[in-house]
Design an enzyme around this catalytic site. Structure first.
Site, short mmCIF file in Angstrom:
data_model
loop_
_atom_site.label_atom_id
_atom_site.label_comp_id
_atom_site.label_asym_id
_atom_site.label_seq_id
_atom_site.Cartn_x
_atom_site.Cartn_y
_atom_site.Cartn_z
N LYS A 1 13.54 29.19 71.91
CA LYS A 1 12.83 30.55 71.83
C LYS A 1 11.46 30.53 72.31
O LYS A 1 10.72 29.50 72.03
CB LYS A 1 12.98 30.73 70.14
CG LYS A 1 12.72 31.99 69.76
CD LYS A 1 12.93 32.16 68.08
CE LYS A 1 12.81 33.28 67.48
NZ LYS A 1 13.10 33.60 66.03
N SER B 1 16.17 37.09 64.87
CA SER B 1 15.35 37.31 65.80
C SER B 1 15.64 36.50 67.13
O SER B 1 14.92 36.45 68.17
CB SER B 1 14.04 37.15 65.28
OG SER B 1 13.76 35.75 64.92
N SER C 1 17.78 33.98 60.79
CA SER C 1 17.50 34.30 62.37
C SER C 1 18.03 33.50 63.73
O SER C 1 17.86 33.61 64.63
CB SER C 1 15.83 34.43 62.84
OG SER C 1 15.24 35.26 62.24
#
Length: 495
Positions: free
Chosen positions: A67, A151, A175
């Site tokens: 990420k 996310s 997330s």
């Protein structure tokens, strides 16, 4: 080269780099591409192999994506802010620009891993869908009119498209788990303190009551176990005082022939899961029963209360940092946050007294959750508490962009700091899961989410379920997850 030298690091990085590039062209899921430096590192690792005939570590030559929240030397870190591009966390003059390194990245590279790219995420990290002003909305690569989740949605999409061997996201309220479920891949969210989060930028950076943790996403339980065990073998507690000094504990692993007891929850009284999720839970329950395991009902404290606690504590500062970062470039809030910030400015922060009262509520909630888990011993045949819980992740198979959602089933695990895994089970099928007109919703949100179910819209979307164990029980949950996967495989082979 990896393992016995049958594959070179260069060949692995080349293969996964091509796959990641193709995936990005279709899905726009990479915020940072590091193929050139990855190839240089691969060549260096191959040279070391040729000299020493042994790997530098258990991850030698393994292509990994992360990420775009983690600092990797040679790459920007945007955290989905336009104003962070070509800076160090928004500072254009900082000597740390493209030189900073998150501790977990240092550990991965010390073990031989190669970071090939960084994946997209939602602006500010604080939403269940992935959208930003750099790459725009990230759709689900399997069902392209649905969301990849958030996310860490970009990393979920990368793993679904097999753009790397394994990926790393972050998780504060589901997330990692939600993107795993939406994209049909596996994930593990460890408890806080098992892996390092040092030198990782974050929203609400001073909030430390419900901690953000690294989470792993991949294509199987063994791959997640191998990566987690490898990282722990680097003894991260020697470099990060916030990591619990806890080496890998094989004695915590569950024997695959053991008879286990699961607590199962199909409705928490707040929002009823859609028919595909109900079927997924039923399939898992039947597979476990046929394999000789027991199931008892799980009755948790209110999931809505867990959501309220999480929202109060993680949003206590009012989002001041979000607007500071937006102001660096003048970019707007993405559409998903308009309801949270209707005046296009930070909310009034909570007072120290309000935060303290919510922390006390958090402690009470954790004690209640733990007490109810222990009390399941009164309902099991073994006379001991359930070994794990099985719950939904989301109420739907992936998310319809912009539609109402409910995350209580998964966020509760963050509130109580339990370790959680997601495993894919099946796919939504419009021929099986019809809309039930007779269901009477429990509340207005339940009604909206129930009415959003469209069998044709969700057809083919992945259906995953959540397995939950106690705090710092990563070894245990990985072995239990494999038991569940094996039971599903046996159940499917008999049909």
């Amino acid at each position: 080269m990896t393992g016995n030298g049958s594959l070179s690091a260069v060949s692995l990085v080349t293969a996964f780099g091509k796959r990641a590039a193709f995936g990005h062209q279709m899905n726009h899921n990479l915020l940072q591409i590091g193929f050139k430096q990855a190839m240089s590192r691969a060549a260096y690792l191959d040279e070391l192999w040729n000299i020493h005939k042994r790997p530098v570590g258990p991850l030698h030559g393994l292509p990994i994506t992360m990420k775009d929240q983690y600092h990797v030397k040679g790459m920007d870190t945007t955290m989905a802010y336009v104003g962070w591009i070509d800076t160090f966390e928004g500072d254009k003059s900082s000597p740390l620009k493209r030189r900073a390194e998150s501790e977990i990245v240092r550990e991965l590279e010390s073990l031989g891993a190669i970071i090939i790219a960084k994946s997209t995420l939602v602006q500010s990290l604080q939403y269940v869908e992935t959208n930003n002003n750099i790459l725009n909305y990230n759709f689900n690569p399997r069902i392209q009119h649905l969301s990849s989740g958030g996310s860490s949605g970009g990393e979920g999409a990368v793993q679904a498209l097999k753009g790397s061997a394994i990926g790393i996201g972050s998780d504060n309220g589901g997330s990692v788990s939600m993107p795993a479920a939406c994209n049909g891949v596996y994930s593990i969210k460890p408890s806080a303190g098992r892996l390092s989060f040092q030198n990782v930028p974050n929203s609400a950076p001073g909030q430390n009551n419900i901690l953000t943790v690294p989470g792993l996403l991949g294509s199987s339980v063994p791959s997640l176990k191998y990566l987690l065990k490898s990282i722990i073998s680097s003894e991260p507690w020697l470099h990060d005082p916030d990591v619990t000094p806890l080496p890998w504990r094989e004695e915590q692993e569950v024997d695959d022939k053991a008879n286990l007891t699961f607590g199962i929850l199909d409705f928490d009284g707040v929002v009823m899961p859609h028919p595909p999720i109900q079927r997924g839970l039923h399939v898992v329950g039947e597979a476990l029963r046929i394999s000789g395991h027991d199931l008892v009902p799980w009755n948790p404290p209110s999931h809505q209360e867990a959501l309220d606690i999480q929202g109060e504590l993680t949003g206590a500062s009012g989002g001041y940092d979000v607007f500071e970062n937006l102001a660096l470039s003048g970019e707007p809030l993405v559409q998903e946050f308009r309801e949270d910030y209707p005046e296009d400015k930070p909310k009034p922060p909570l007072s120290a007294i309000e935060v303290e009262k919510t922390v006390l509520q958090l402690r009470k909630y954790r004690a209640d959750y733990h007490g109810r888990w222990i009390a399941t011993a009164n309902t099991t045949k073994t006379g001991r508490p359930v070994d794990a819980l099985i719950l939904p992740v989301l109420t739907s198979a992936a998310l319809i962009p912009g539609d109402p959602f409910y995350t209580g089933y998964i966020t509760a695990a963050n509130v109580v700091d339990h370790t959680t895994m997601v495993i894919p089970v099946t796919h939504a099928d419009k021929h099986i899961e019809k809309f039930n007109n007779t269901y009477s919703p429990a509340n207005e949100l339940d009604k909206k989410i129930w009415q959003s179910y469209d069998p044709a819209l969700y057809h083919g979307a992945p259906v995953g379920i959540q397995i939950q164990c106690g705090r710092l029980e990563e070894e245990k949950i990985l072995s239990i997850a494999q038991v569940v996967v094996d039971a599903l495989a046996a159940w499917n082979s008999d049909r």
